[in-house]
Design a protein around this motif. Structure first.
Motif, PDB file in Angstrom:
ATOM      1  N   PRO A 117       1.007  -1.210   0.017  1.00  0.00           N
ATOM      2  CA  PRO A 117       0.004  -0.020  -0.202  1.00  0.00           C
ATOM      3  C   PRO A 117       0.846   1.247  -0.109  1.00  0.00           C
ATOM      4  CG  PRO A 117       0.088  -0.910   2.139  1.00  0.00           C
ATOM      5  CD  PRO A 117       1.064  -1.654   1.369  1.00  0.00           C
ATOM      6  N   ASN A 118       0.236   2.236   0.142  1.00  0.00           N
ATOM      7  CA  ASN A 118       0.969   3.748   0.038  1.00  0.00           C
ATOM      8  C   ASN A 118       0.231   4.636   0.902  1.00  0.00           C
ATOM      9  OD1 ASN A 118      -1.026   4.934  -1.736  1.00  0.00           O
ATOM     10  ND2 ASN A 118      -0.101   3.629  -3.112  1.00  0.00           N
ATOM     11  N   ILE A 119       0.949   5.725   1.331  1.00  0.00           N
ATOM     12  CA  ILE A 119       0.650   6.861   2.149  1.00  0.00           C
ATOM     13  C   ILE A 119       0.794   8.002   1.357  1.00  0.00           C
ATOM     14  CG2 ILE A 119       1.020   8.215   4.330  1.00  0.00           C
ATOM     15  CD1 ILE A 119       2.904   6.237   5.353  1.00  0.00           C
ATOM     16  N   VAL A 120      -0.596   8.651   1.332  1.00  0.00           N
ATOM     17  CA  VAL A 120      -0.723  10.031   0.653  1.00  0.00           C
ATOM     18  C   VAL A 120      -1.153  10.942   1.465  1.00  0.00           C
ATOM     19  CG1 VAL A 120      -1.891  11.238  -1.377  1.00  0.00           C
ATOM     20  CG2 VAL A 120      -1.410   8.757  -1.696  1.00  0.00           C
ATOM     21  N   LEU A 121      -0.214  12.132   1.523  1.00  0.00           N
ATOM     22  CA  LEU A 121      -0.798  12.995   2.403  1.00  0.00           C
ATOM     23  C   LEU A 121      -1.337  14.389   1.632  1.00  0.00           C
ATOM     24  CD1 LEU A 121       2.464  13.409   4.744  1.00  0.00           C
ATOM     25  CD2 LEU A 121       0.502  11.848   5.032  1.00  0.00           C
ATOM     26  N   ILE A 122      -2.329  14.819   1.939  1.00  0.00           N
ATOM     27  CA  ILE A 122      -2.997  16.061   1.231  1.00  0.00           C
ATOM     28  C   ILE A 122      -2.943  17.237   2.052  1.00  0.00           C
ATOM     29  CG2 ILE A 122      -5.157  16.863  -0.108  1.00  0.00           C
ATOM     30  CD1 ILE A 122      -4.087  14.226  -1.070  1.00  0.00           C
ATOM     31  N   GLY A 123      -1.955  18.126   1.879  1.00  0.00           N
ATOM     32  CA  GLY A 123      -1.549  19.203   2.628  1.00  0.00           C
ATOM     33  C   GLY A 123      -1.967  20.737   1.733  1.00  0.00           C
ATOM     34  N   GLY A 124      -1.657  21.515   2.463  1.00  0.00           N
ATOM     35  CA  GLY A 124      -1.645  22.990   2.076  1.00  0.00           C
ATOM     36  C   GLY A 124      -2.444  23.889   2.867  1.00  0.00           C
ATOM     37  N   LEU A 125      -2.512  25.249   2.650  1.00  0.00           N
ATOM     38  CA  LEU A 125      -3.238  25.981   3.450  1.00  0.00           C
ATOM     39  C   LEU A 125      -4.943  26.085   3.232  1.00  0.00           C
ATOM     40  CD1 LEU A 125      -1.306  29.385   1.818  1.00  0.00           C
ATOM     41  CD2 LEU A 125      -1.009  27.967   4.068  1.00  0.00           C
ATOM     42  N   MET A 126      -5.630  26.543   4.446  1.00  0.00           N
ATOM     43  CA  MET A 126      -6.829  26.401   4.343  1.00  0.00           C
ATOM     44  C   MET A 126      -7.278  27.047   3.161  1.00  0.00           C
ATOM     45  SD  MET A 126      -7.602  29.392   7.371  1.00  0.00           S
ATOM     46  CE  MET A 126      -6.414  28.724   8.603  1.00  0.00           C
TER      47      MET A 126
ATOM     48  N   VAL B  13       6.530   1.548   3.395  1.00  0.00           N
ATOM     49  CA  VAL B  13       5.487   1.965   2.676  1.00  0.00           C
ATOM     50  C   VAL B  13       5.895   3.126   1.829  1.00  0.00           C
ATOM     51  CG1 VAL B  13       2.995   2.757   2.711  1.00  0.00           C
ATOM     52  CG2 VAL B  13       3.812   0.756   4.110  1.00  0.00           C
ATOM     53  N   PRO B  14       5.764   3.518   0.784  1.00  0.00           N
ATOM     54  CA  PRO B  14       6.087   4.723   0.170  1.00  0.00           C
ATOM     55  C   PRO B  14       4.917   5.680   0.532  1.00  0.00           C
ATOM     56  CG  PRO B  14       5.863   2.961  -1.674  1.00  0.00           C
ATOM     57  CD  PRO B  14       5.562   2.294  -0.254  1.00  0.00           C
ATOM     58  N   LEU B  15       5.299   6.935   0.418  1.00  0.00           N
ATOM     59  CA  LEU B  15       4.757   8.270   0.668  1.00  0.00           C
ATOM     60  C   LEU B  15       4.896   9.289  -0.412  1.00  0.00           C
ATOM     61  CD1 LEU B  15       4.676  10.149   4.003  1.00  0.00           C
ATOM     62  CD2 LEU B  15       5.407  11.304   2.083  1.00  0.00           C
ATOM     63  N   LEU B  16       3.695  10.023  -0.412  1.00  0.00           N
ATOM     64  CA  LEU B  16       3.567  11.132  -1.356  1.00  0.00           C
ATOM     65  C   LEU B  16       2.925  12.019  -0.799  1.00  0.00           C
ATOM     66  CD1 LEU B  16       3.774  12.132  -4.408  1.00  0.00           C
ATOM     67  CD2 LEU B  16       1.335  11.565  -4.703  1.00  0.00           C
TER      68      LEU B  16
ATOM     69  N   ASP C 214      -2.392   2.050  11.981  1.00  0.00           N
ATOM     70  CA  ASP C 214      -3.222   0.978  11.916  1.00  0.00           C
ATOM     71  C   ASP C 214      -3.830   0.401  10.620  1.00  0.00           C
ATOM     72  OD1 ASP C 214      -3.377   0.972  14.644  1.00  0.00           O
ATOM     73  OD2 ASP C 214      -5.125   2.137  15.046  1.00  0.00           O
ATOM     74  N   ALA C 215      -4.202   1.571   9.694  1.00  0.00           N
ATOM     75  CA  ALA C 215      -4.742   1.329   8.431  1.00  0.00           C
ATOM     76  C   ALA C 215      -3.608   0.466   7.597  1.00  0.00           C
ATOM     77  CB  ALA C 215      -5.118   2.350   7.447  1.00  0.00           C
ATOM     78  N   LEU C 216      -2.441   0.952   7.757  1.00  0.00           N
ATOM     79  CA  LEU C 216      -1.228   0.120   7.116  1.00  0.00           C
ATOM     80  C   LEU C 216      -1.104  -1.201   7.385  1.00  0.00           C
ATOM     81  CD1 LEU C 216       1.217   3.248   6.781  1.00  0.00           C
ATOM     82  CD2 LEU C 216      -0.035   2.251   5.127  1.00  0.00           C
ATOM     83  N   GLN C 217      -1.271  -1.408   8.843  1.00  0.00           N
ATOM     84  CA  GLN C 217      -0.994  -2.840   9.222  1.00  0.00           C
ATOM     85  C   GLN C 217      -2.139  -3.661   8.980  1.00  0.00           C
ATOM     86  OE1 GLN C 217      -1.670  -2.942  13.538  1.00  0.00           O
ATOM     87  NE2 GLN C 217      -0.325  -4.981  13.854  1.00  0.00           N
ATOM     88  N   GLN C 218      -3.212  -3.238   8.611  1.00  0.00           N
ATOM     89  CA  GLN C 218      -4.406  -3.973   7.635  1.00  0.00           C
ATOM     90  C   GLN C 218      -4.077  -4.019   6.103  1.00  0.00           C
ATOM     91  OE1 GLN C 218      -8.321  -2.731   8.885  1.00  0.00           O
ATOM     92  NE2 GLN C 218      -7.540  -2.244  10.670  1.00  0.00           N
ATOM     93  N   GLY C 219      -3.102  -3.539   5.811  1.00  0.00           N
ATOM     94  CA  GLY C 219      -2.680  -3.717   4.302  1.00  0.00           C
ATOM     95  C   GLY C 219      -3.326  -2.609   3.473  1.00  0.00           C
ATOM     96  N   ARG C 220      -3.803  -1.511   4.037  1.00  0.00           N
ATOM     97  CA  ARG C 220      -4.562  -0.719   3.176  1.00  0.00           C
ATOM     98  C   ARG C 220      -3.570   0.821   3.091  1.00  0.00           C
ATOM     99  NH1 ARG C 220      -9.956  -0.957   2.728  1.00  0.00           N
ATOM    100  NH2 ARG C 220     -11.034  -2.539   3.654  1.00  0.00           N
ATOM    101  N   SER C 221      -3.979   1.185   1.809  1.00  0.00           N
ATOM    102  CA  SER C 221      -3.452   2.475   1.749  1.00  0.00           C
ATOM    103  C   SER C 221      -4.172   3.767   2.335  1.00  0.00           C
ATOM    104  CB  SER C 221      -3.366   2.809   0.170  1.00  0.00           C
ATOM    105  OG  SER C 221      -2.538   2.049  -0.747  1.00  0.00           O
TER     106      SER C 221
END
Length: 537
Positions: free
Chosen positions: A351-360, A457-460, A425-432
Motif C-alpha cells: 500500500p502507500n501513504i498519500v498526504l494531502i496538505g496546504g493552506l486552508m 511503505v512509500p509516501l507522497l 493501523d490502516a497500514l497494518q491491515q494492508g490498506r493505503s
C-alpha cells in the motif's frame, strides 16, 4: 412428455397463499408471498414458512421431496446457530381430503411437501432498509460483529472443512470467478479492471501462501454463514439482532475462512456508502475474536466478495425476460461491484501513504475525499480527528484566534499524533491511507516520513495551491454554508500562510504540487493520473 417438478408444486403454493390453509388459532387474515430463485416464503400472521422450489441449478438440487426435506433440516440446523429463537421447526404439508392442503407435524407419512417454520420478522427492520433510513449506529454494527464472532467460534471445523479454505480451495474459487467473467469483459467489466483485480488476487495468493496454510491449520477455516450481507440481518426496535438465511444448499459456498464472512459484510456496508459502519463491524468482531491474522487477509476477501457480486449481477443480463430498463439497472449494479473490487485491489497494491496538505481553503478535503472514493483508500481527516479529541461535534463551529483553544499548538500535536496512529493501523491491515491536514511544518510531516521508513511503505506529499483571491472566495462561501468540520476562514488565513514551511526536507519525487483552481473532478483525475504513472511501489 416430462413434468416440470416446480410446476407440480403450484397447487401447494396456491393453497399456502390462502389464509384458509392455516389453523384458525393462528389468526391468519392474509398471506404475503415472496419468491426467490430457489424458494417461496409465505408470511402468515406472526409466522413465516419457507418452501424450497423443486429446481436444479447445478450448485443446488431440490428436485426430489427427499432432498427438500433434507435441506429444510439443514436450513433449520445451520441458522439456529445464530438465530435459534427465529428458526423454529420443520413442518409437513399434507392433503386435507377436500382438495386442499394443511400444515402438520413433519413426521406425518402423508407429507407431499416440507416447510421451514420461522418467527416472522418486521421487514422494515431489516438492515438494508434501516441503512436507507440512516437508523443504524456504529454500536449496532459492533454488536453484530461480536455476534458473528461468537457464531464463528462455535462453528464446526474438521480436516475436510479446513482443506476447502486452504490455498488450493481458495485459488480454485478465485480462478473460477475470472474464467466465468471473461465473457463479460466489455459488458459489465472493463479489461483494465479485470487485469488489475486478477493480477492483484494472484499475486496476493502467491505472496501469502504461508498465511493461507496457517489459517487452515489453526482453525480459522470453518462452516461459516456464506452469504452475510445487509439483507440477511434484522435489527428490531428492541435491539435484538438476528443473522438469517445462511447458505444451506452447498457446502462449498459455506466452508471457508471466517474472514470471507467478515469481508462480505464489510464490503456490503462500504458498497452502500457506510464505511464507518463497516469499520465498527470489523472492530466489534476483532474485539470478540482471537484472530490477529484477519486484518492482513480481510481486504483480499472484500475484493473477492465484491467481484463475486459483480459476476452474479452480470449473469442476470442473460435472462431473456429482462426489460431494457431492468437490464440497464442490472448492468449498473454489476459495474459498481466490479469498480469496488478494483478499488480494493488498487488500495492493496502497495500500500502507500498519500498526504494531502496546504493552506486552508485550497481544496484539500475535497481532493482527499474524492481520491478516497476513487481508490477505496482509508481516509483520515485532521479536522474530524481534532474535534473528536476535543469532544465536540465535527460540524460544531469554533471560530477562535490562531493557535488558541482547540487549535493550540498542544492540541495540534495531539491531533497529528492521532493521525499517525490511525494511519499506522490502516497500514497494518494492508490498506493505503490518505491523510487530510495542513502539514504546515516539517515536524508534522516527520511523523509520516518516519512511519514510511519503519513500514517500508512509500509516501507522497501533495501540496494544494490556489490564488489568494480564489481562496478567499471559497473560505467566505464555506463560512456561509456551514455543515463541515473545518473552521478555516479568511481572518486567520494570513497567520497560517506566514507560518507555513514548504516540504523542502522531502525528496522532490515525493512531493506533488497541484493547482486546485480547476473543477474538483479534474483535480482528482490529475492526482489519479499521477499515481498511475508514478506507481509508489
Amino acid at each position: 412428455m416430462t413434468t416440470d417438478p416446480y410446476e407440480a408444486q403450484r397447487p401447494i403454493i396456491d393453497a399456502l397463499s390462502s389464509p384458509e390453509t392455516y389453523p384458525p388459532r393462528d389468526g391468519v387474515d392474509s398471506v404475503e408471498v415472496r419468491e426467490t430463485h430457489s424458494a417461496v416464503v409465505f408470511l402468515a400472521g406472526n409466522r413465516a414458512y419457507k418452501m424450497k422450489k423443486a429446481v436444479d441449478y447445478g450448485f443446488l438440487n431440490f428436485t426430489t421431496l427427499r432432498n427438500r426435506r433434507f435441506f429444510c433440516y439443514q436450513e433449520l440446523f445451520l441458522n439456529q446457530r445464530a438465530a435459534p429463537e427465529i428458526y423454529r421447526e420443520v413442518r409437513a404439508v399434507i392433503p386435507n381430503g377436500r382438495g386442499g392442503y394443511r400444515i402438520v407435524a413433519e413426521e406425518n407419512p402423508a407429507a407431499v411437501e416440507y416447510l421451514v417454520q420461522m418467527v416472522r420478522l418486521p421487514e422494515d427492520m431489516m438492515l438494508n432498509t434501516r441503512l436507507e433510513r440512516d437508523e443504524v449506529t456504529p454500536e449496532m454494527m459492533a454488536e453484530l460483529g461480536r455476534i458473528v464472532a461468537n457464531v464463528h467460534v462455535n462453528a464446526e471445523t474438521n480436516d475436510r472443512i479446513a482443506a476447502a479454505g486452504d490455498l488450493e480451495g481458495v485459488r480454485f474459487n478465485v480462478e473460477e470467478n475470472f474464467e466465468q467473467t471473461e465473457a463479460y469483459i466489455g459488458r459489465t467489466i472493463s479489461q483494465e479492471t479485470y487485469d488489475i483485480v486478477s493480477n492483484y488476487a494472484r499475486r496476493f495468493m502467491r505472496d501469502r501462501e504461508s498465511l493461507f496454510h496457517s489459517r487452515s491449520q489453526n482453525g480459522f477455516v470453518r462452516d461459516t454463514h456464506g452469504d452475510l450481507h445487509a439483507q440477511q440481518i434484522c435489527i428490531e426496535a428492541n435491539g435484538r439482532i438476528s443473522v438469517l438465511d445462511c447458505i444451506d444448499f452447498n457446502e462449498r459456498f459455506r466452508y471457508g475462512d471466517v474472514a470471507w464472512d467478515v469481508g462480505f459484510m464489510a464490503m456490503d456496508l462500504e458498497a452502500r456508502g457506510h464505511a464507518n459502519l463497516a469499520r465498527a463491524f470489523v472492530d466489534g468482531y476483532l474485539e470478540q475474536a482471537d484472530d490477529p491474522g484477519m486484518p492482513e487477509l480481510l481486504p483480499f476477501y472484500q475484493c473477492y466478495r465484491a467481484y463475486v457480486r459483480g459476476k452474479v449481477e452480470g449473469f442476470r443480463l442473460d435472462q431473456p425476460d429482462l426489460s431494457d430498463e431492468e437490464a440497464a439497472a442490472v448492468k449498473e449494479r454489476a459495474e459498481g461491484y466490479f469498480r469496488l473490487a478494483e478499488q480494493y485491489a488498487r488500495t492493496m497494491i502497495g500500500p502507500n501513504i498519500v498526504l494531502i496538505g496546504g493552506l486552508m481553503g485550497t481544496g484539500k478535503s475535497t481532493l482527499a475525499e474524492g481520491l478516497a472514493r476513487e481508490r477505496g483508500h482509508t481516509y483520515i481527516s485532521s479536522d474530524v480527528v481534532r474535534k473528536e479529541l476535543a469532544g465536540v461535534p465535527e460540524d460544531e463551529r469554533h471560530f477562535v484566534e490562531w493557535n488558541t483553544e482547540i487549535y493550540s499548538p498542544e492540541m495540534t500535536e495531539r491531533t497529528y499524533d492521532e493521525l499517525a496512529r490511525l494511519a499506522a493501523d490502516a497500514l497494518q491491515q494492508g490498506r493505503s491511507v490518505i491523510v487530510d491536514g495542513s502539514f504546515s511544518n516539517a515536524q508534522q510531516r516527520k511523523r509520516f516520513t518516519d512511519l514510511s521508513s519503519t513500514t517500508g511503505v512509500p509516501l507522497l506529499m501533495v501540496i494544494c495551491e490556489l490564488s489568494e483571491e480564489e481562496t478567499r472566495k471559497r473560505l467566505d462561501a464555506r463560512v456561509e454554508e456551514g455543515g463541515v468540520p473545518t473552521d478555516g476562514r479568511w481572518e486567520i488565513y494570513a497567520a497560517q500562510r506566514d507560518s507555513f514551511q514548504p516540504p523542502d526536507e522531502l525528496p522532490a519525487a515525493s512531493v506533488l504540487r497541484l493547482d486546485t483552481s480547476a473543477s474538483p473532478q479534474s483535480v482528482i483525475d490529475t492526482l489519479v493520473s499521477h499515481l498511475d504513472a508514478n506507481t509508489l511501489e
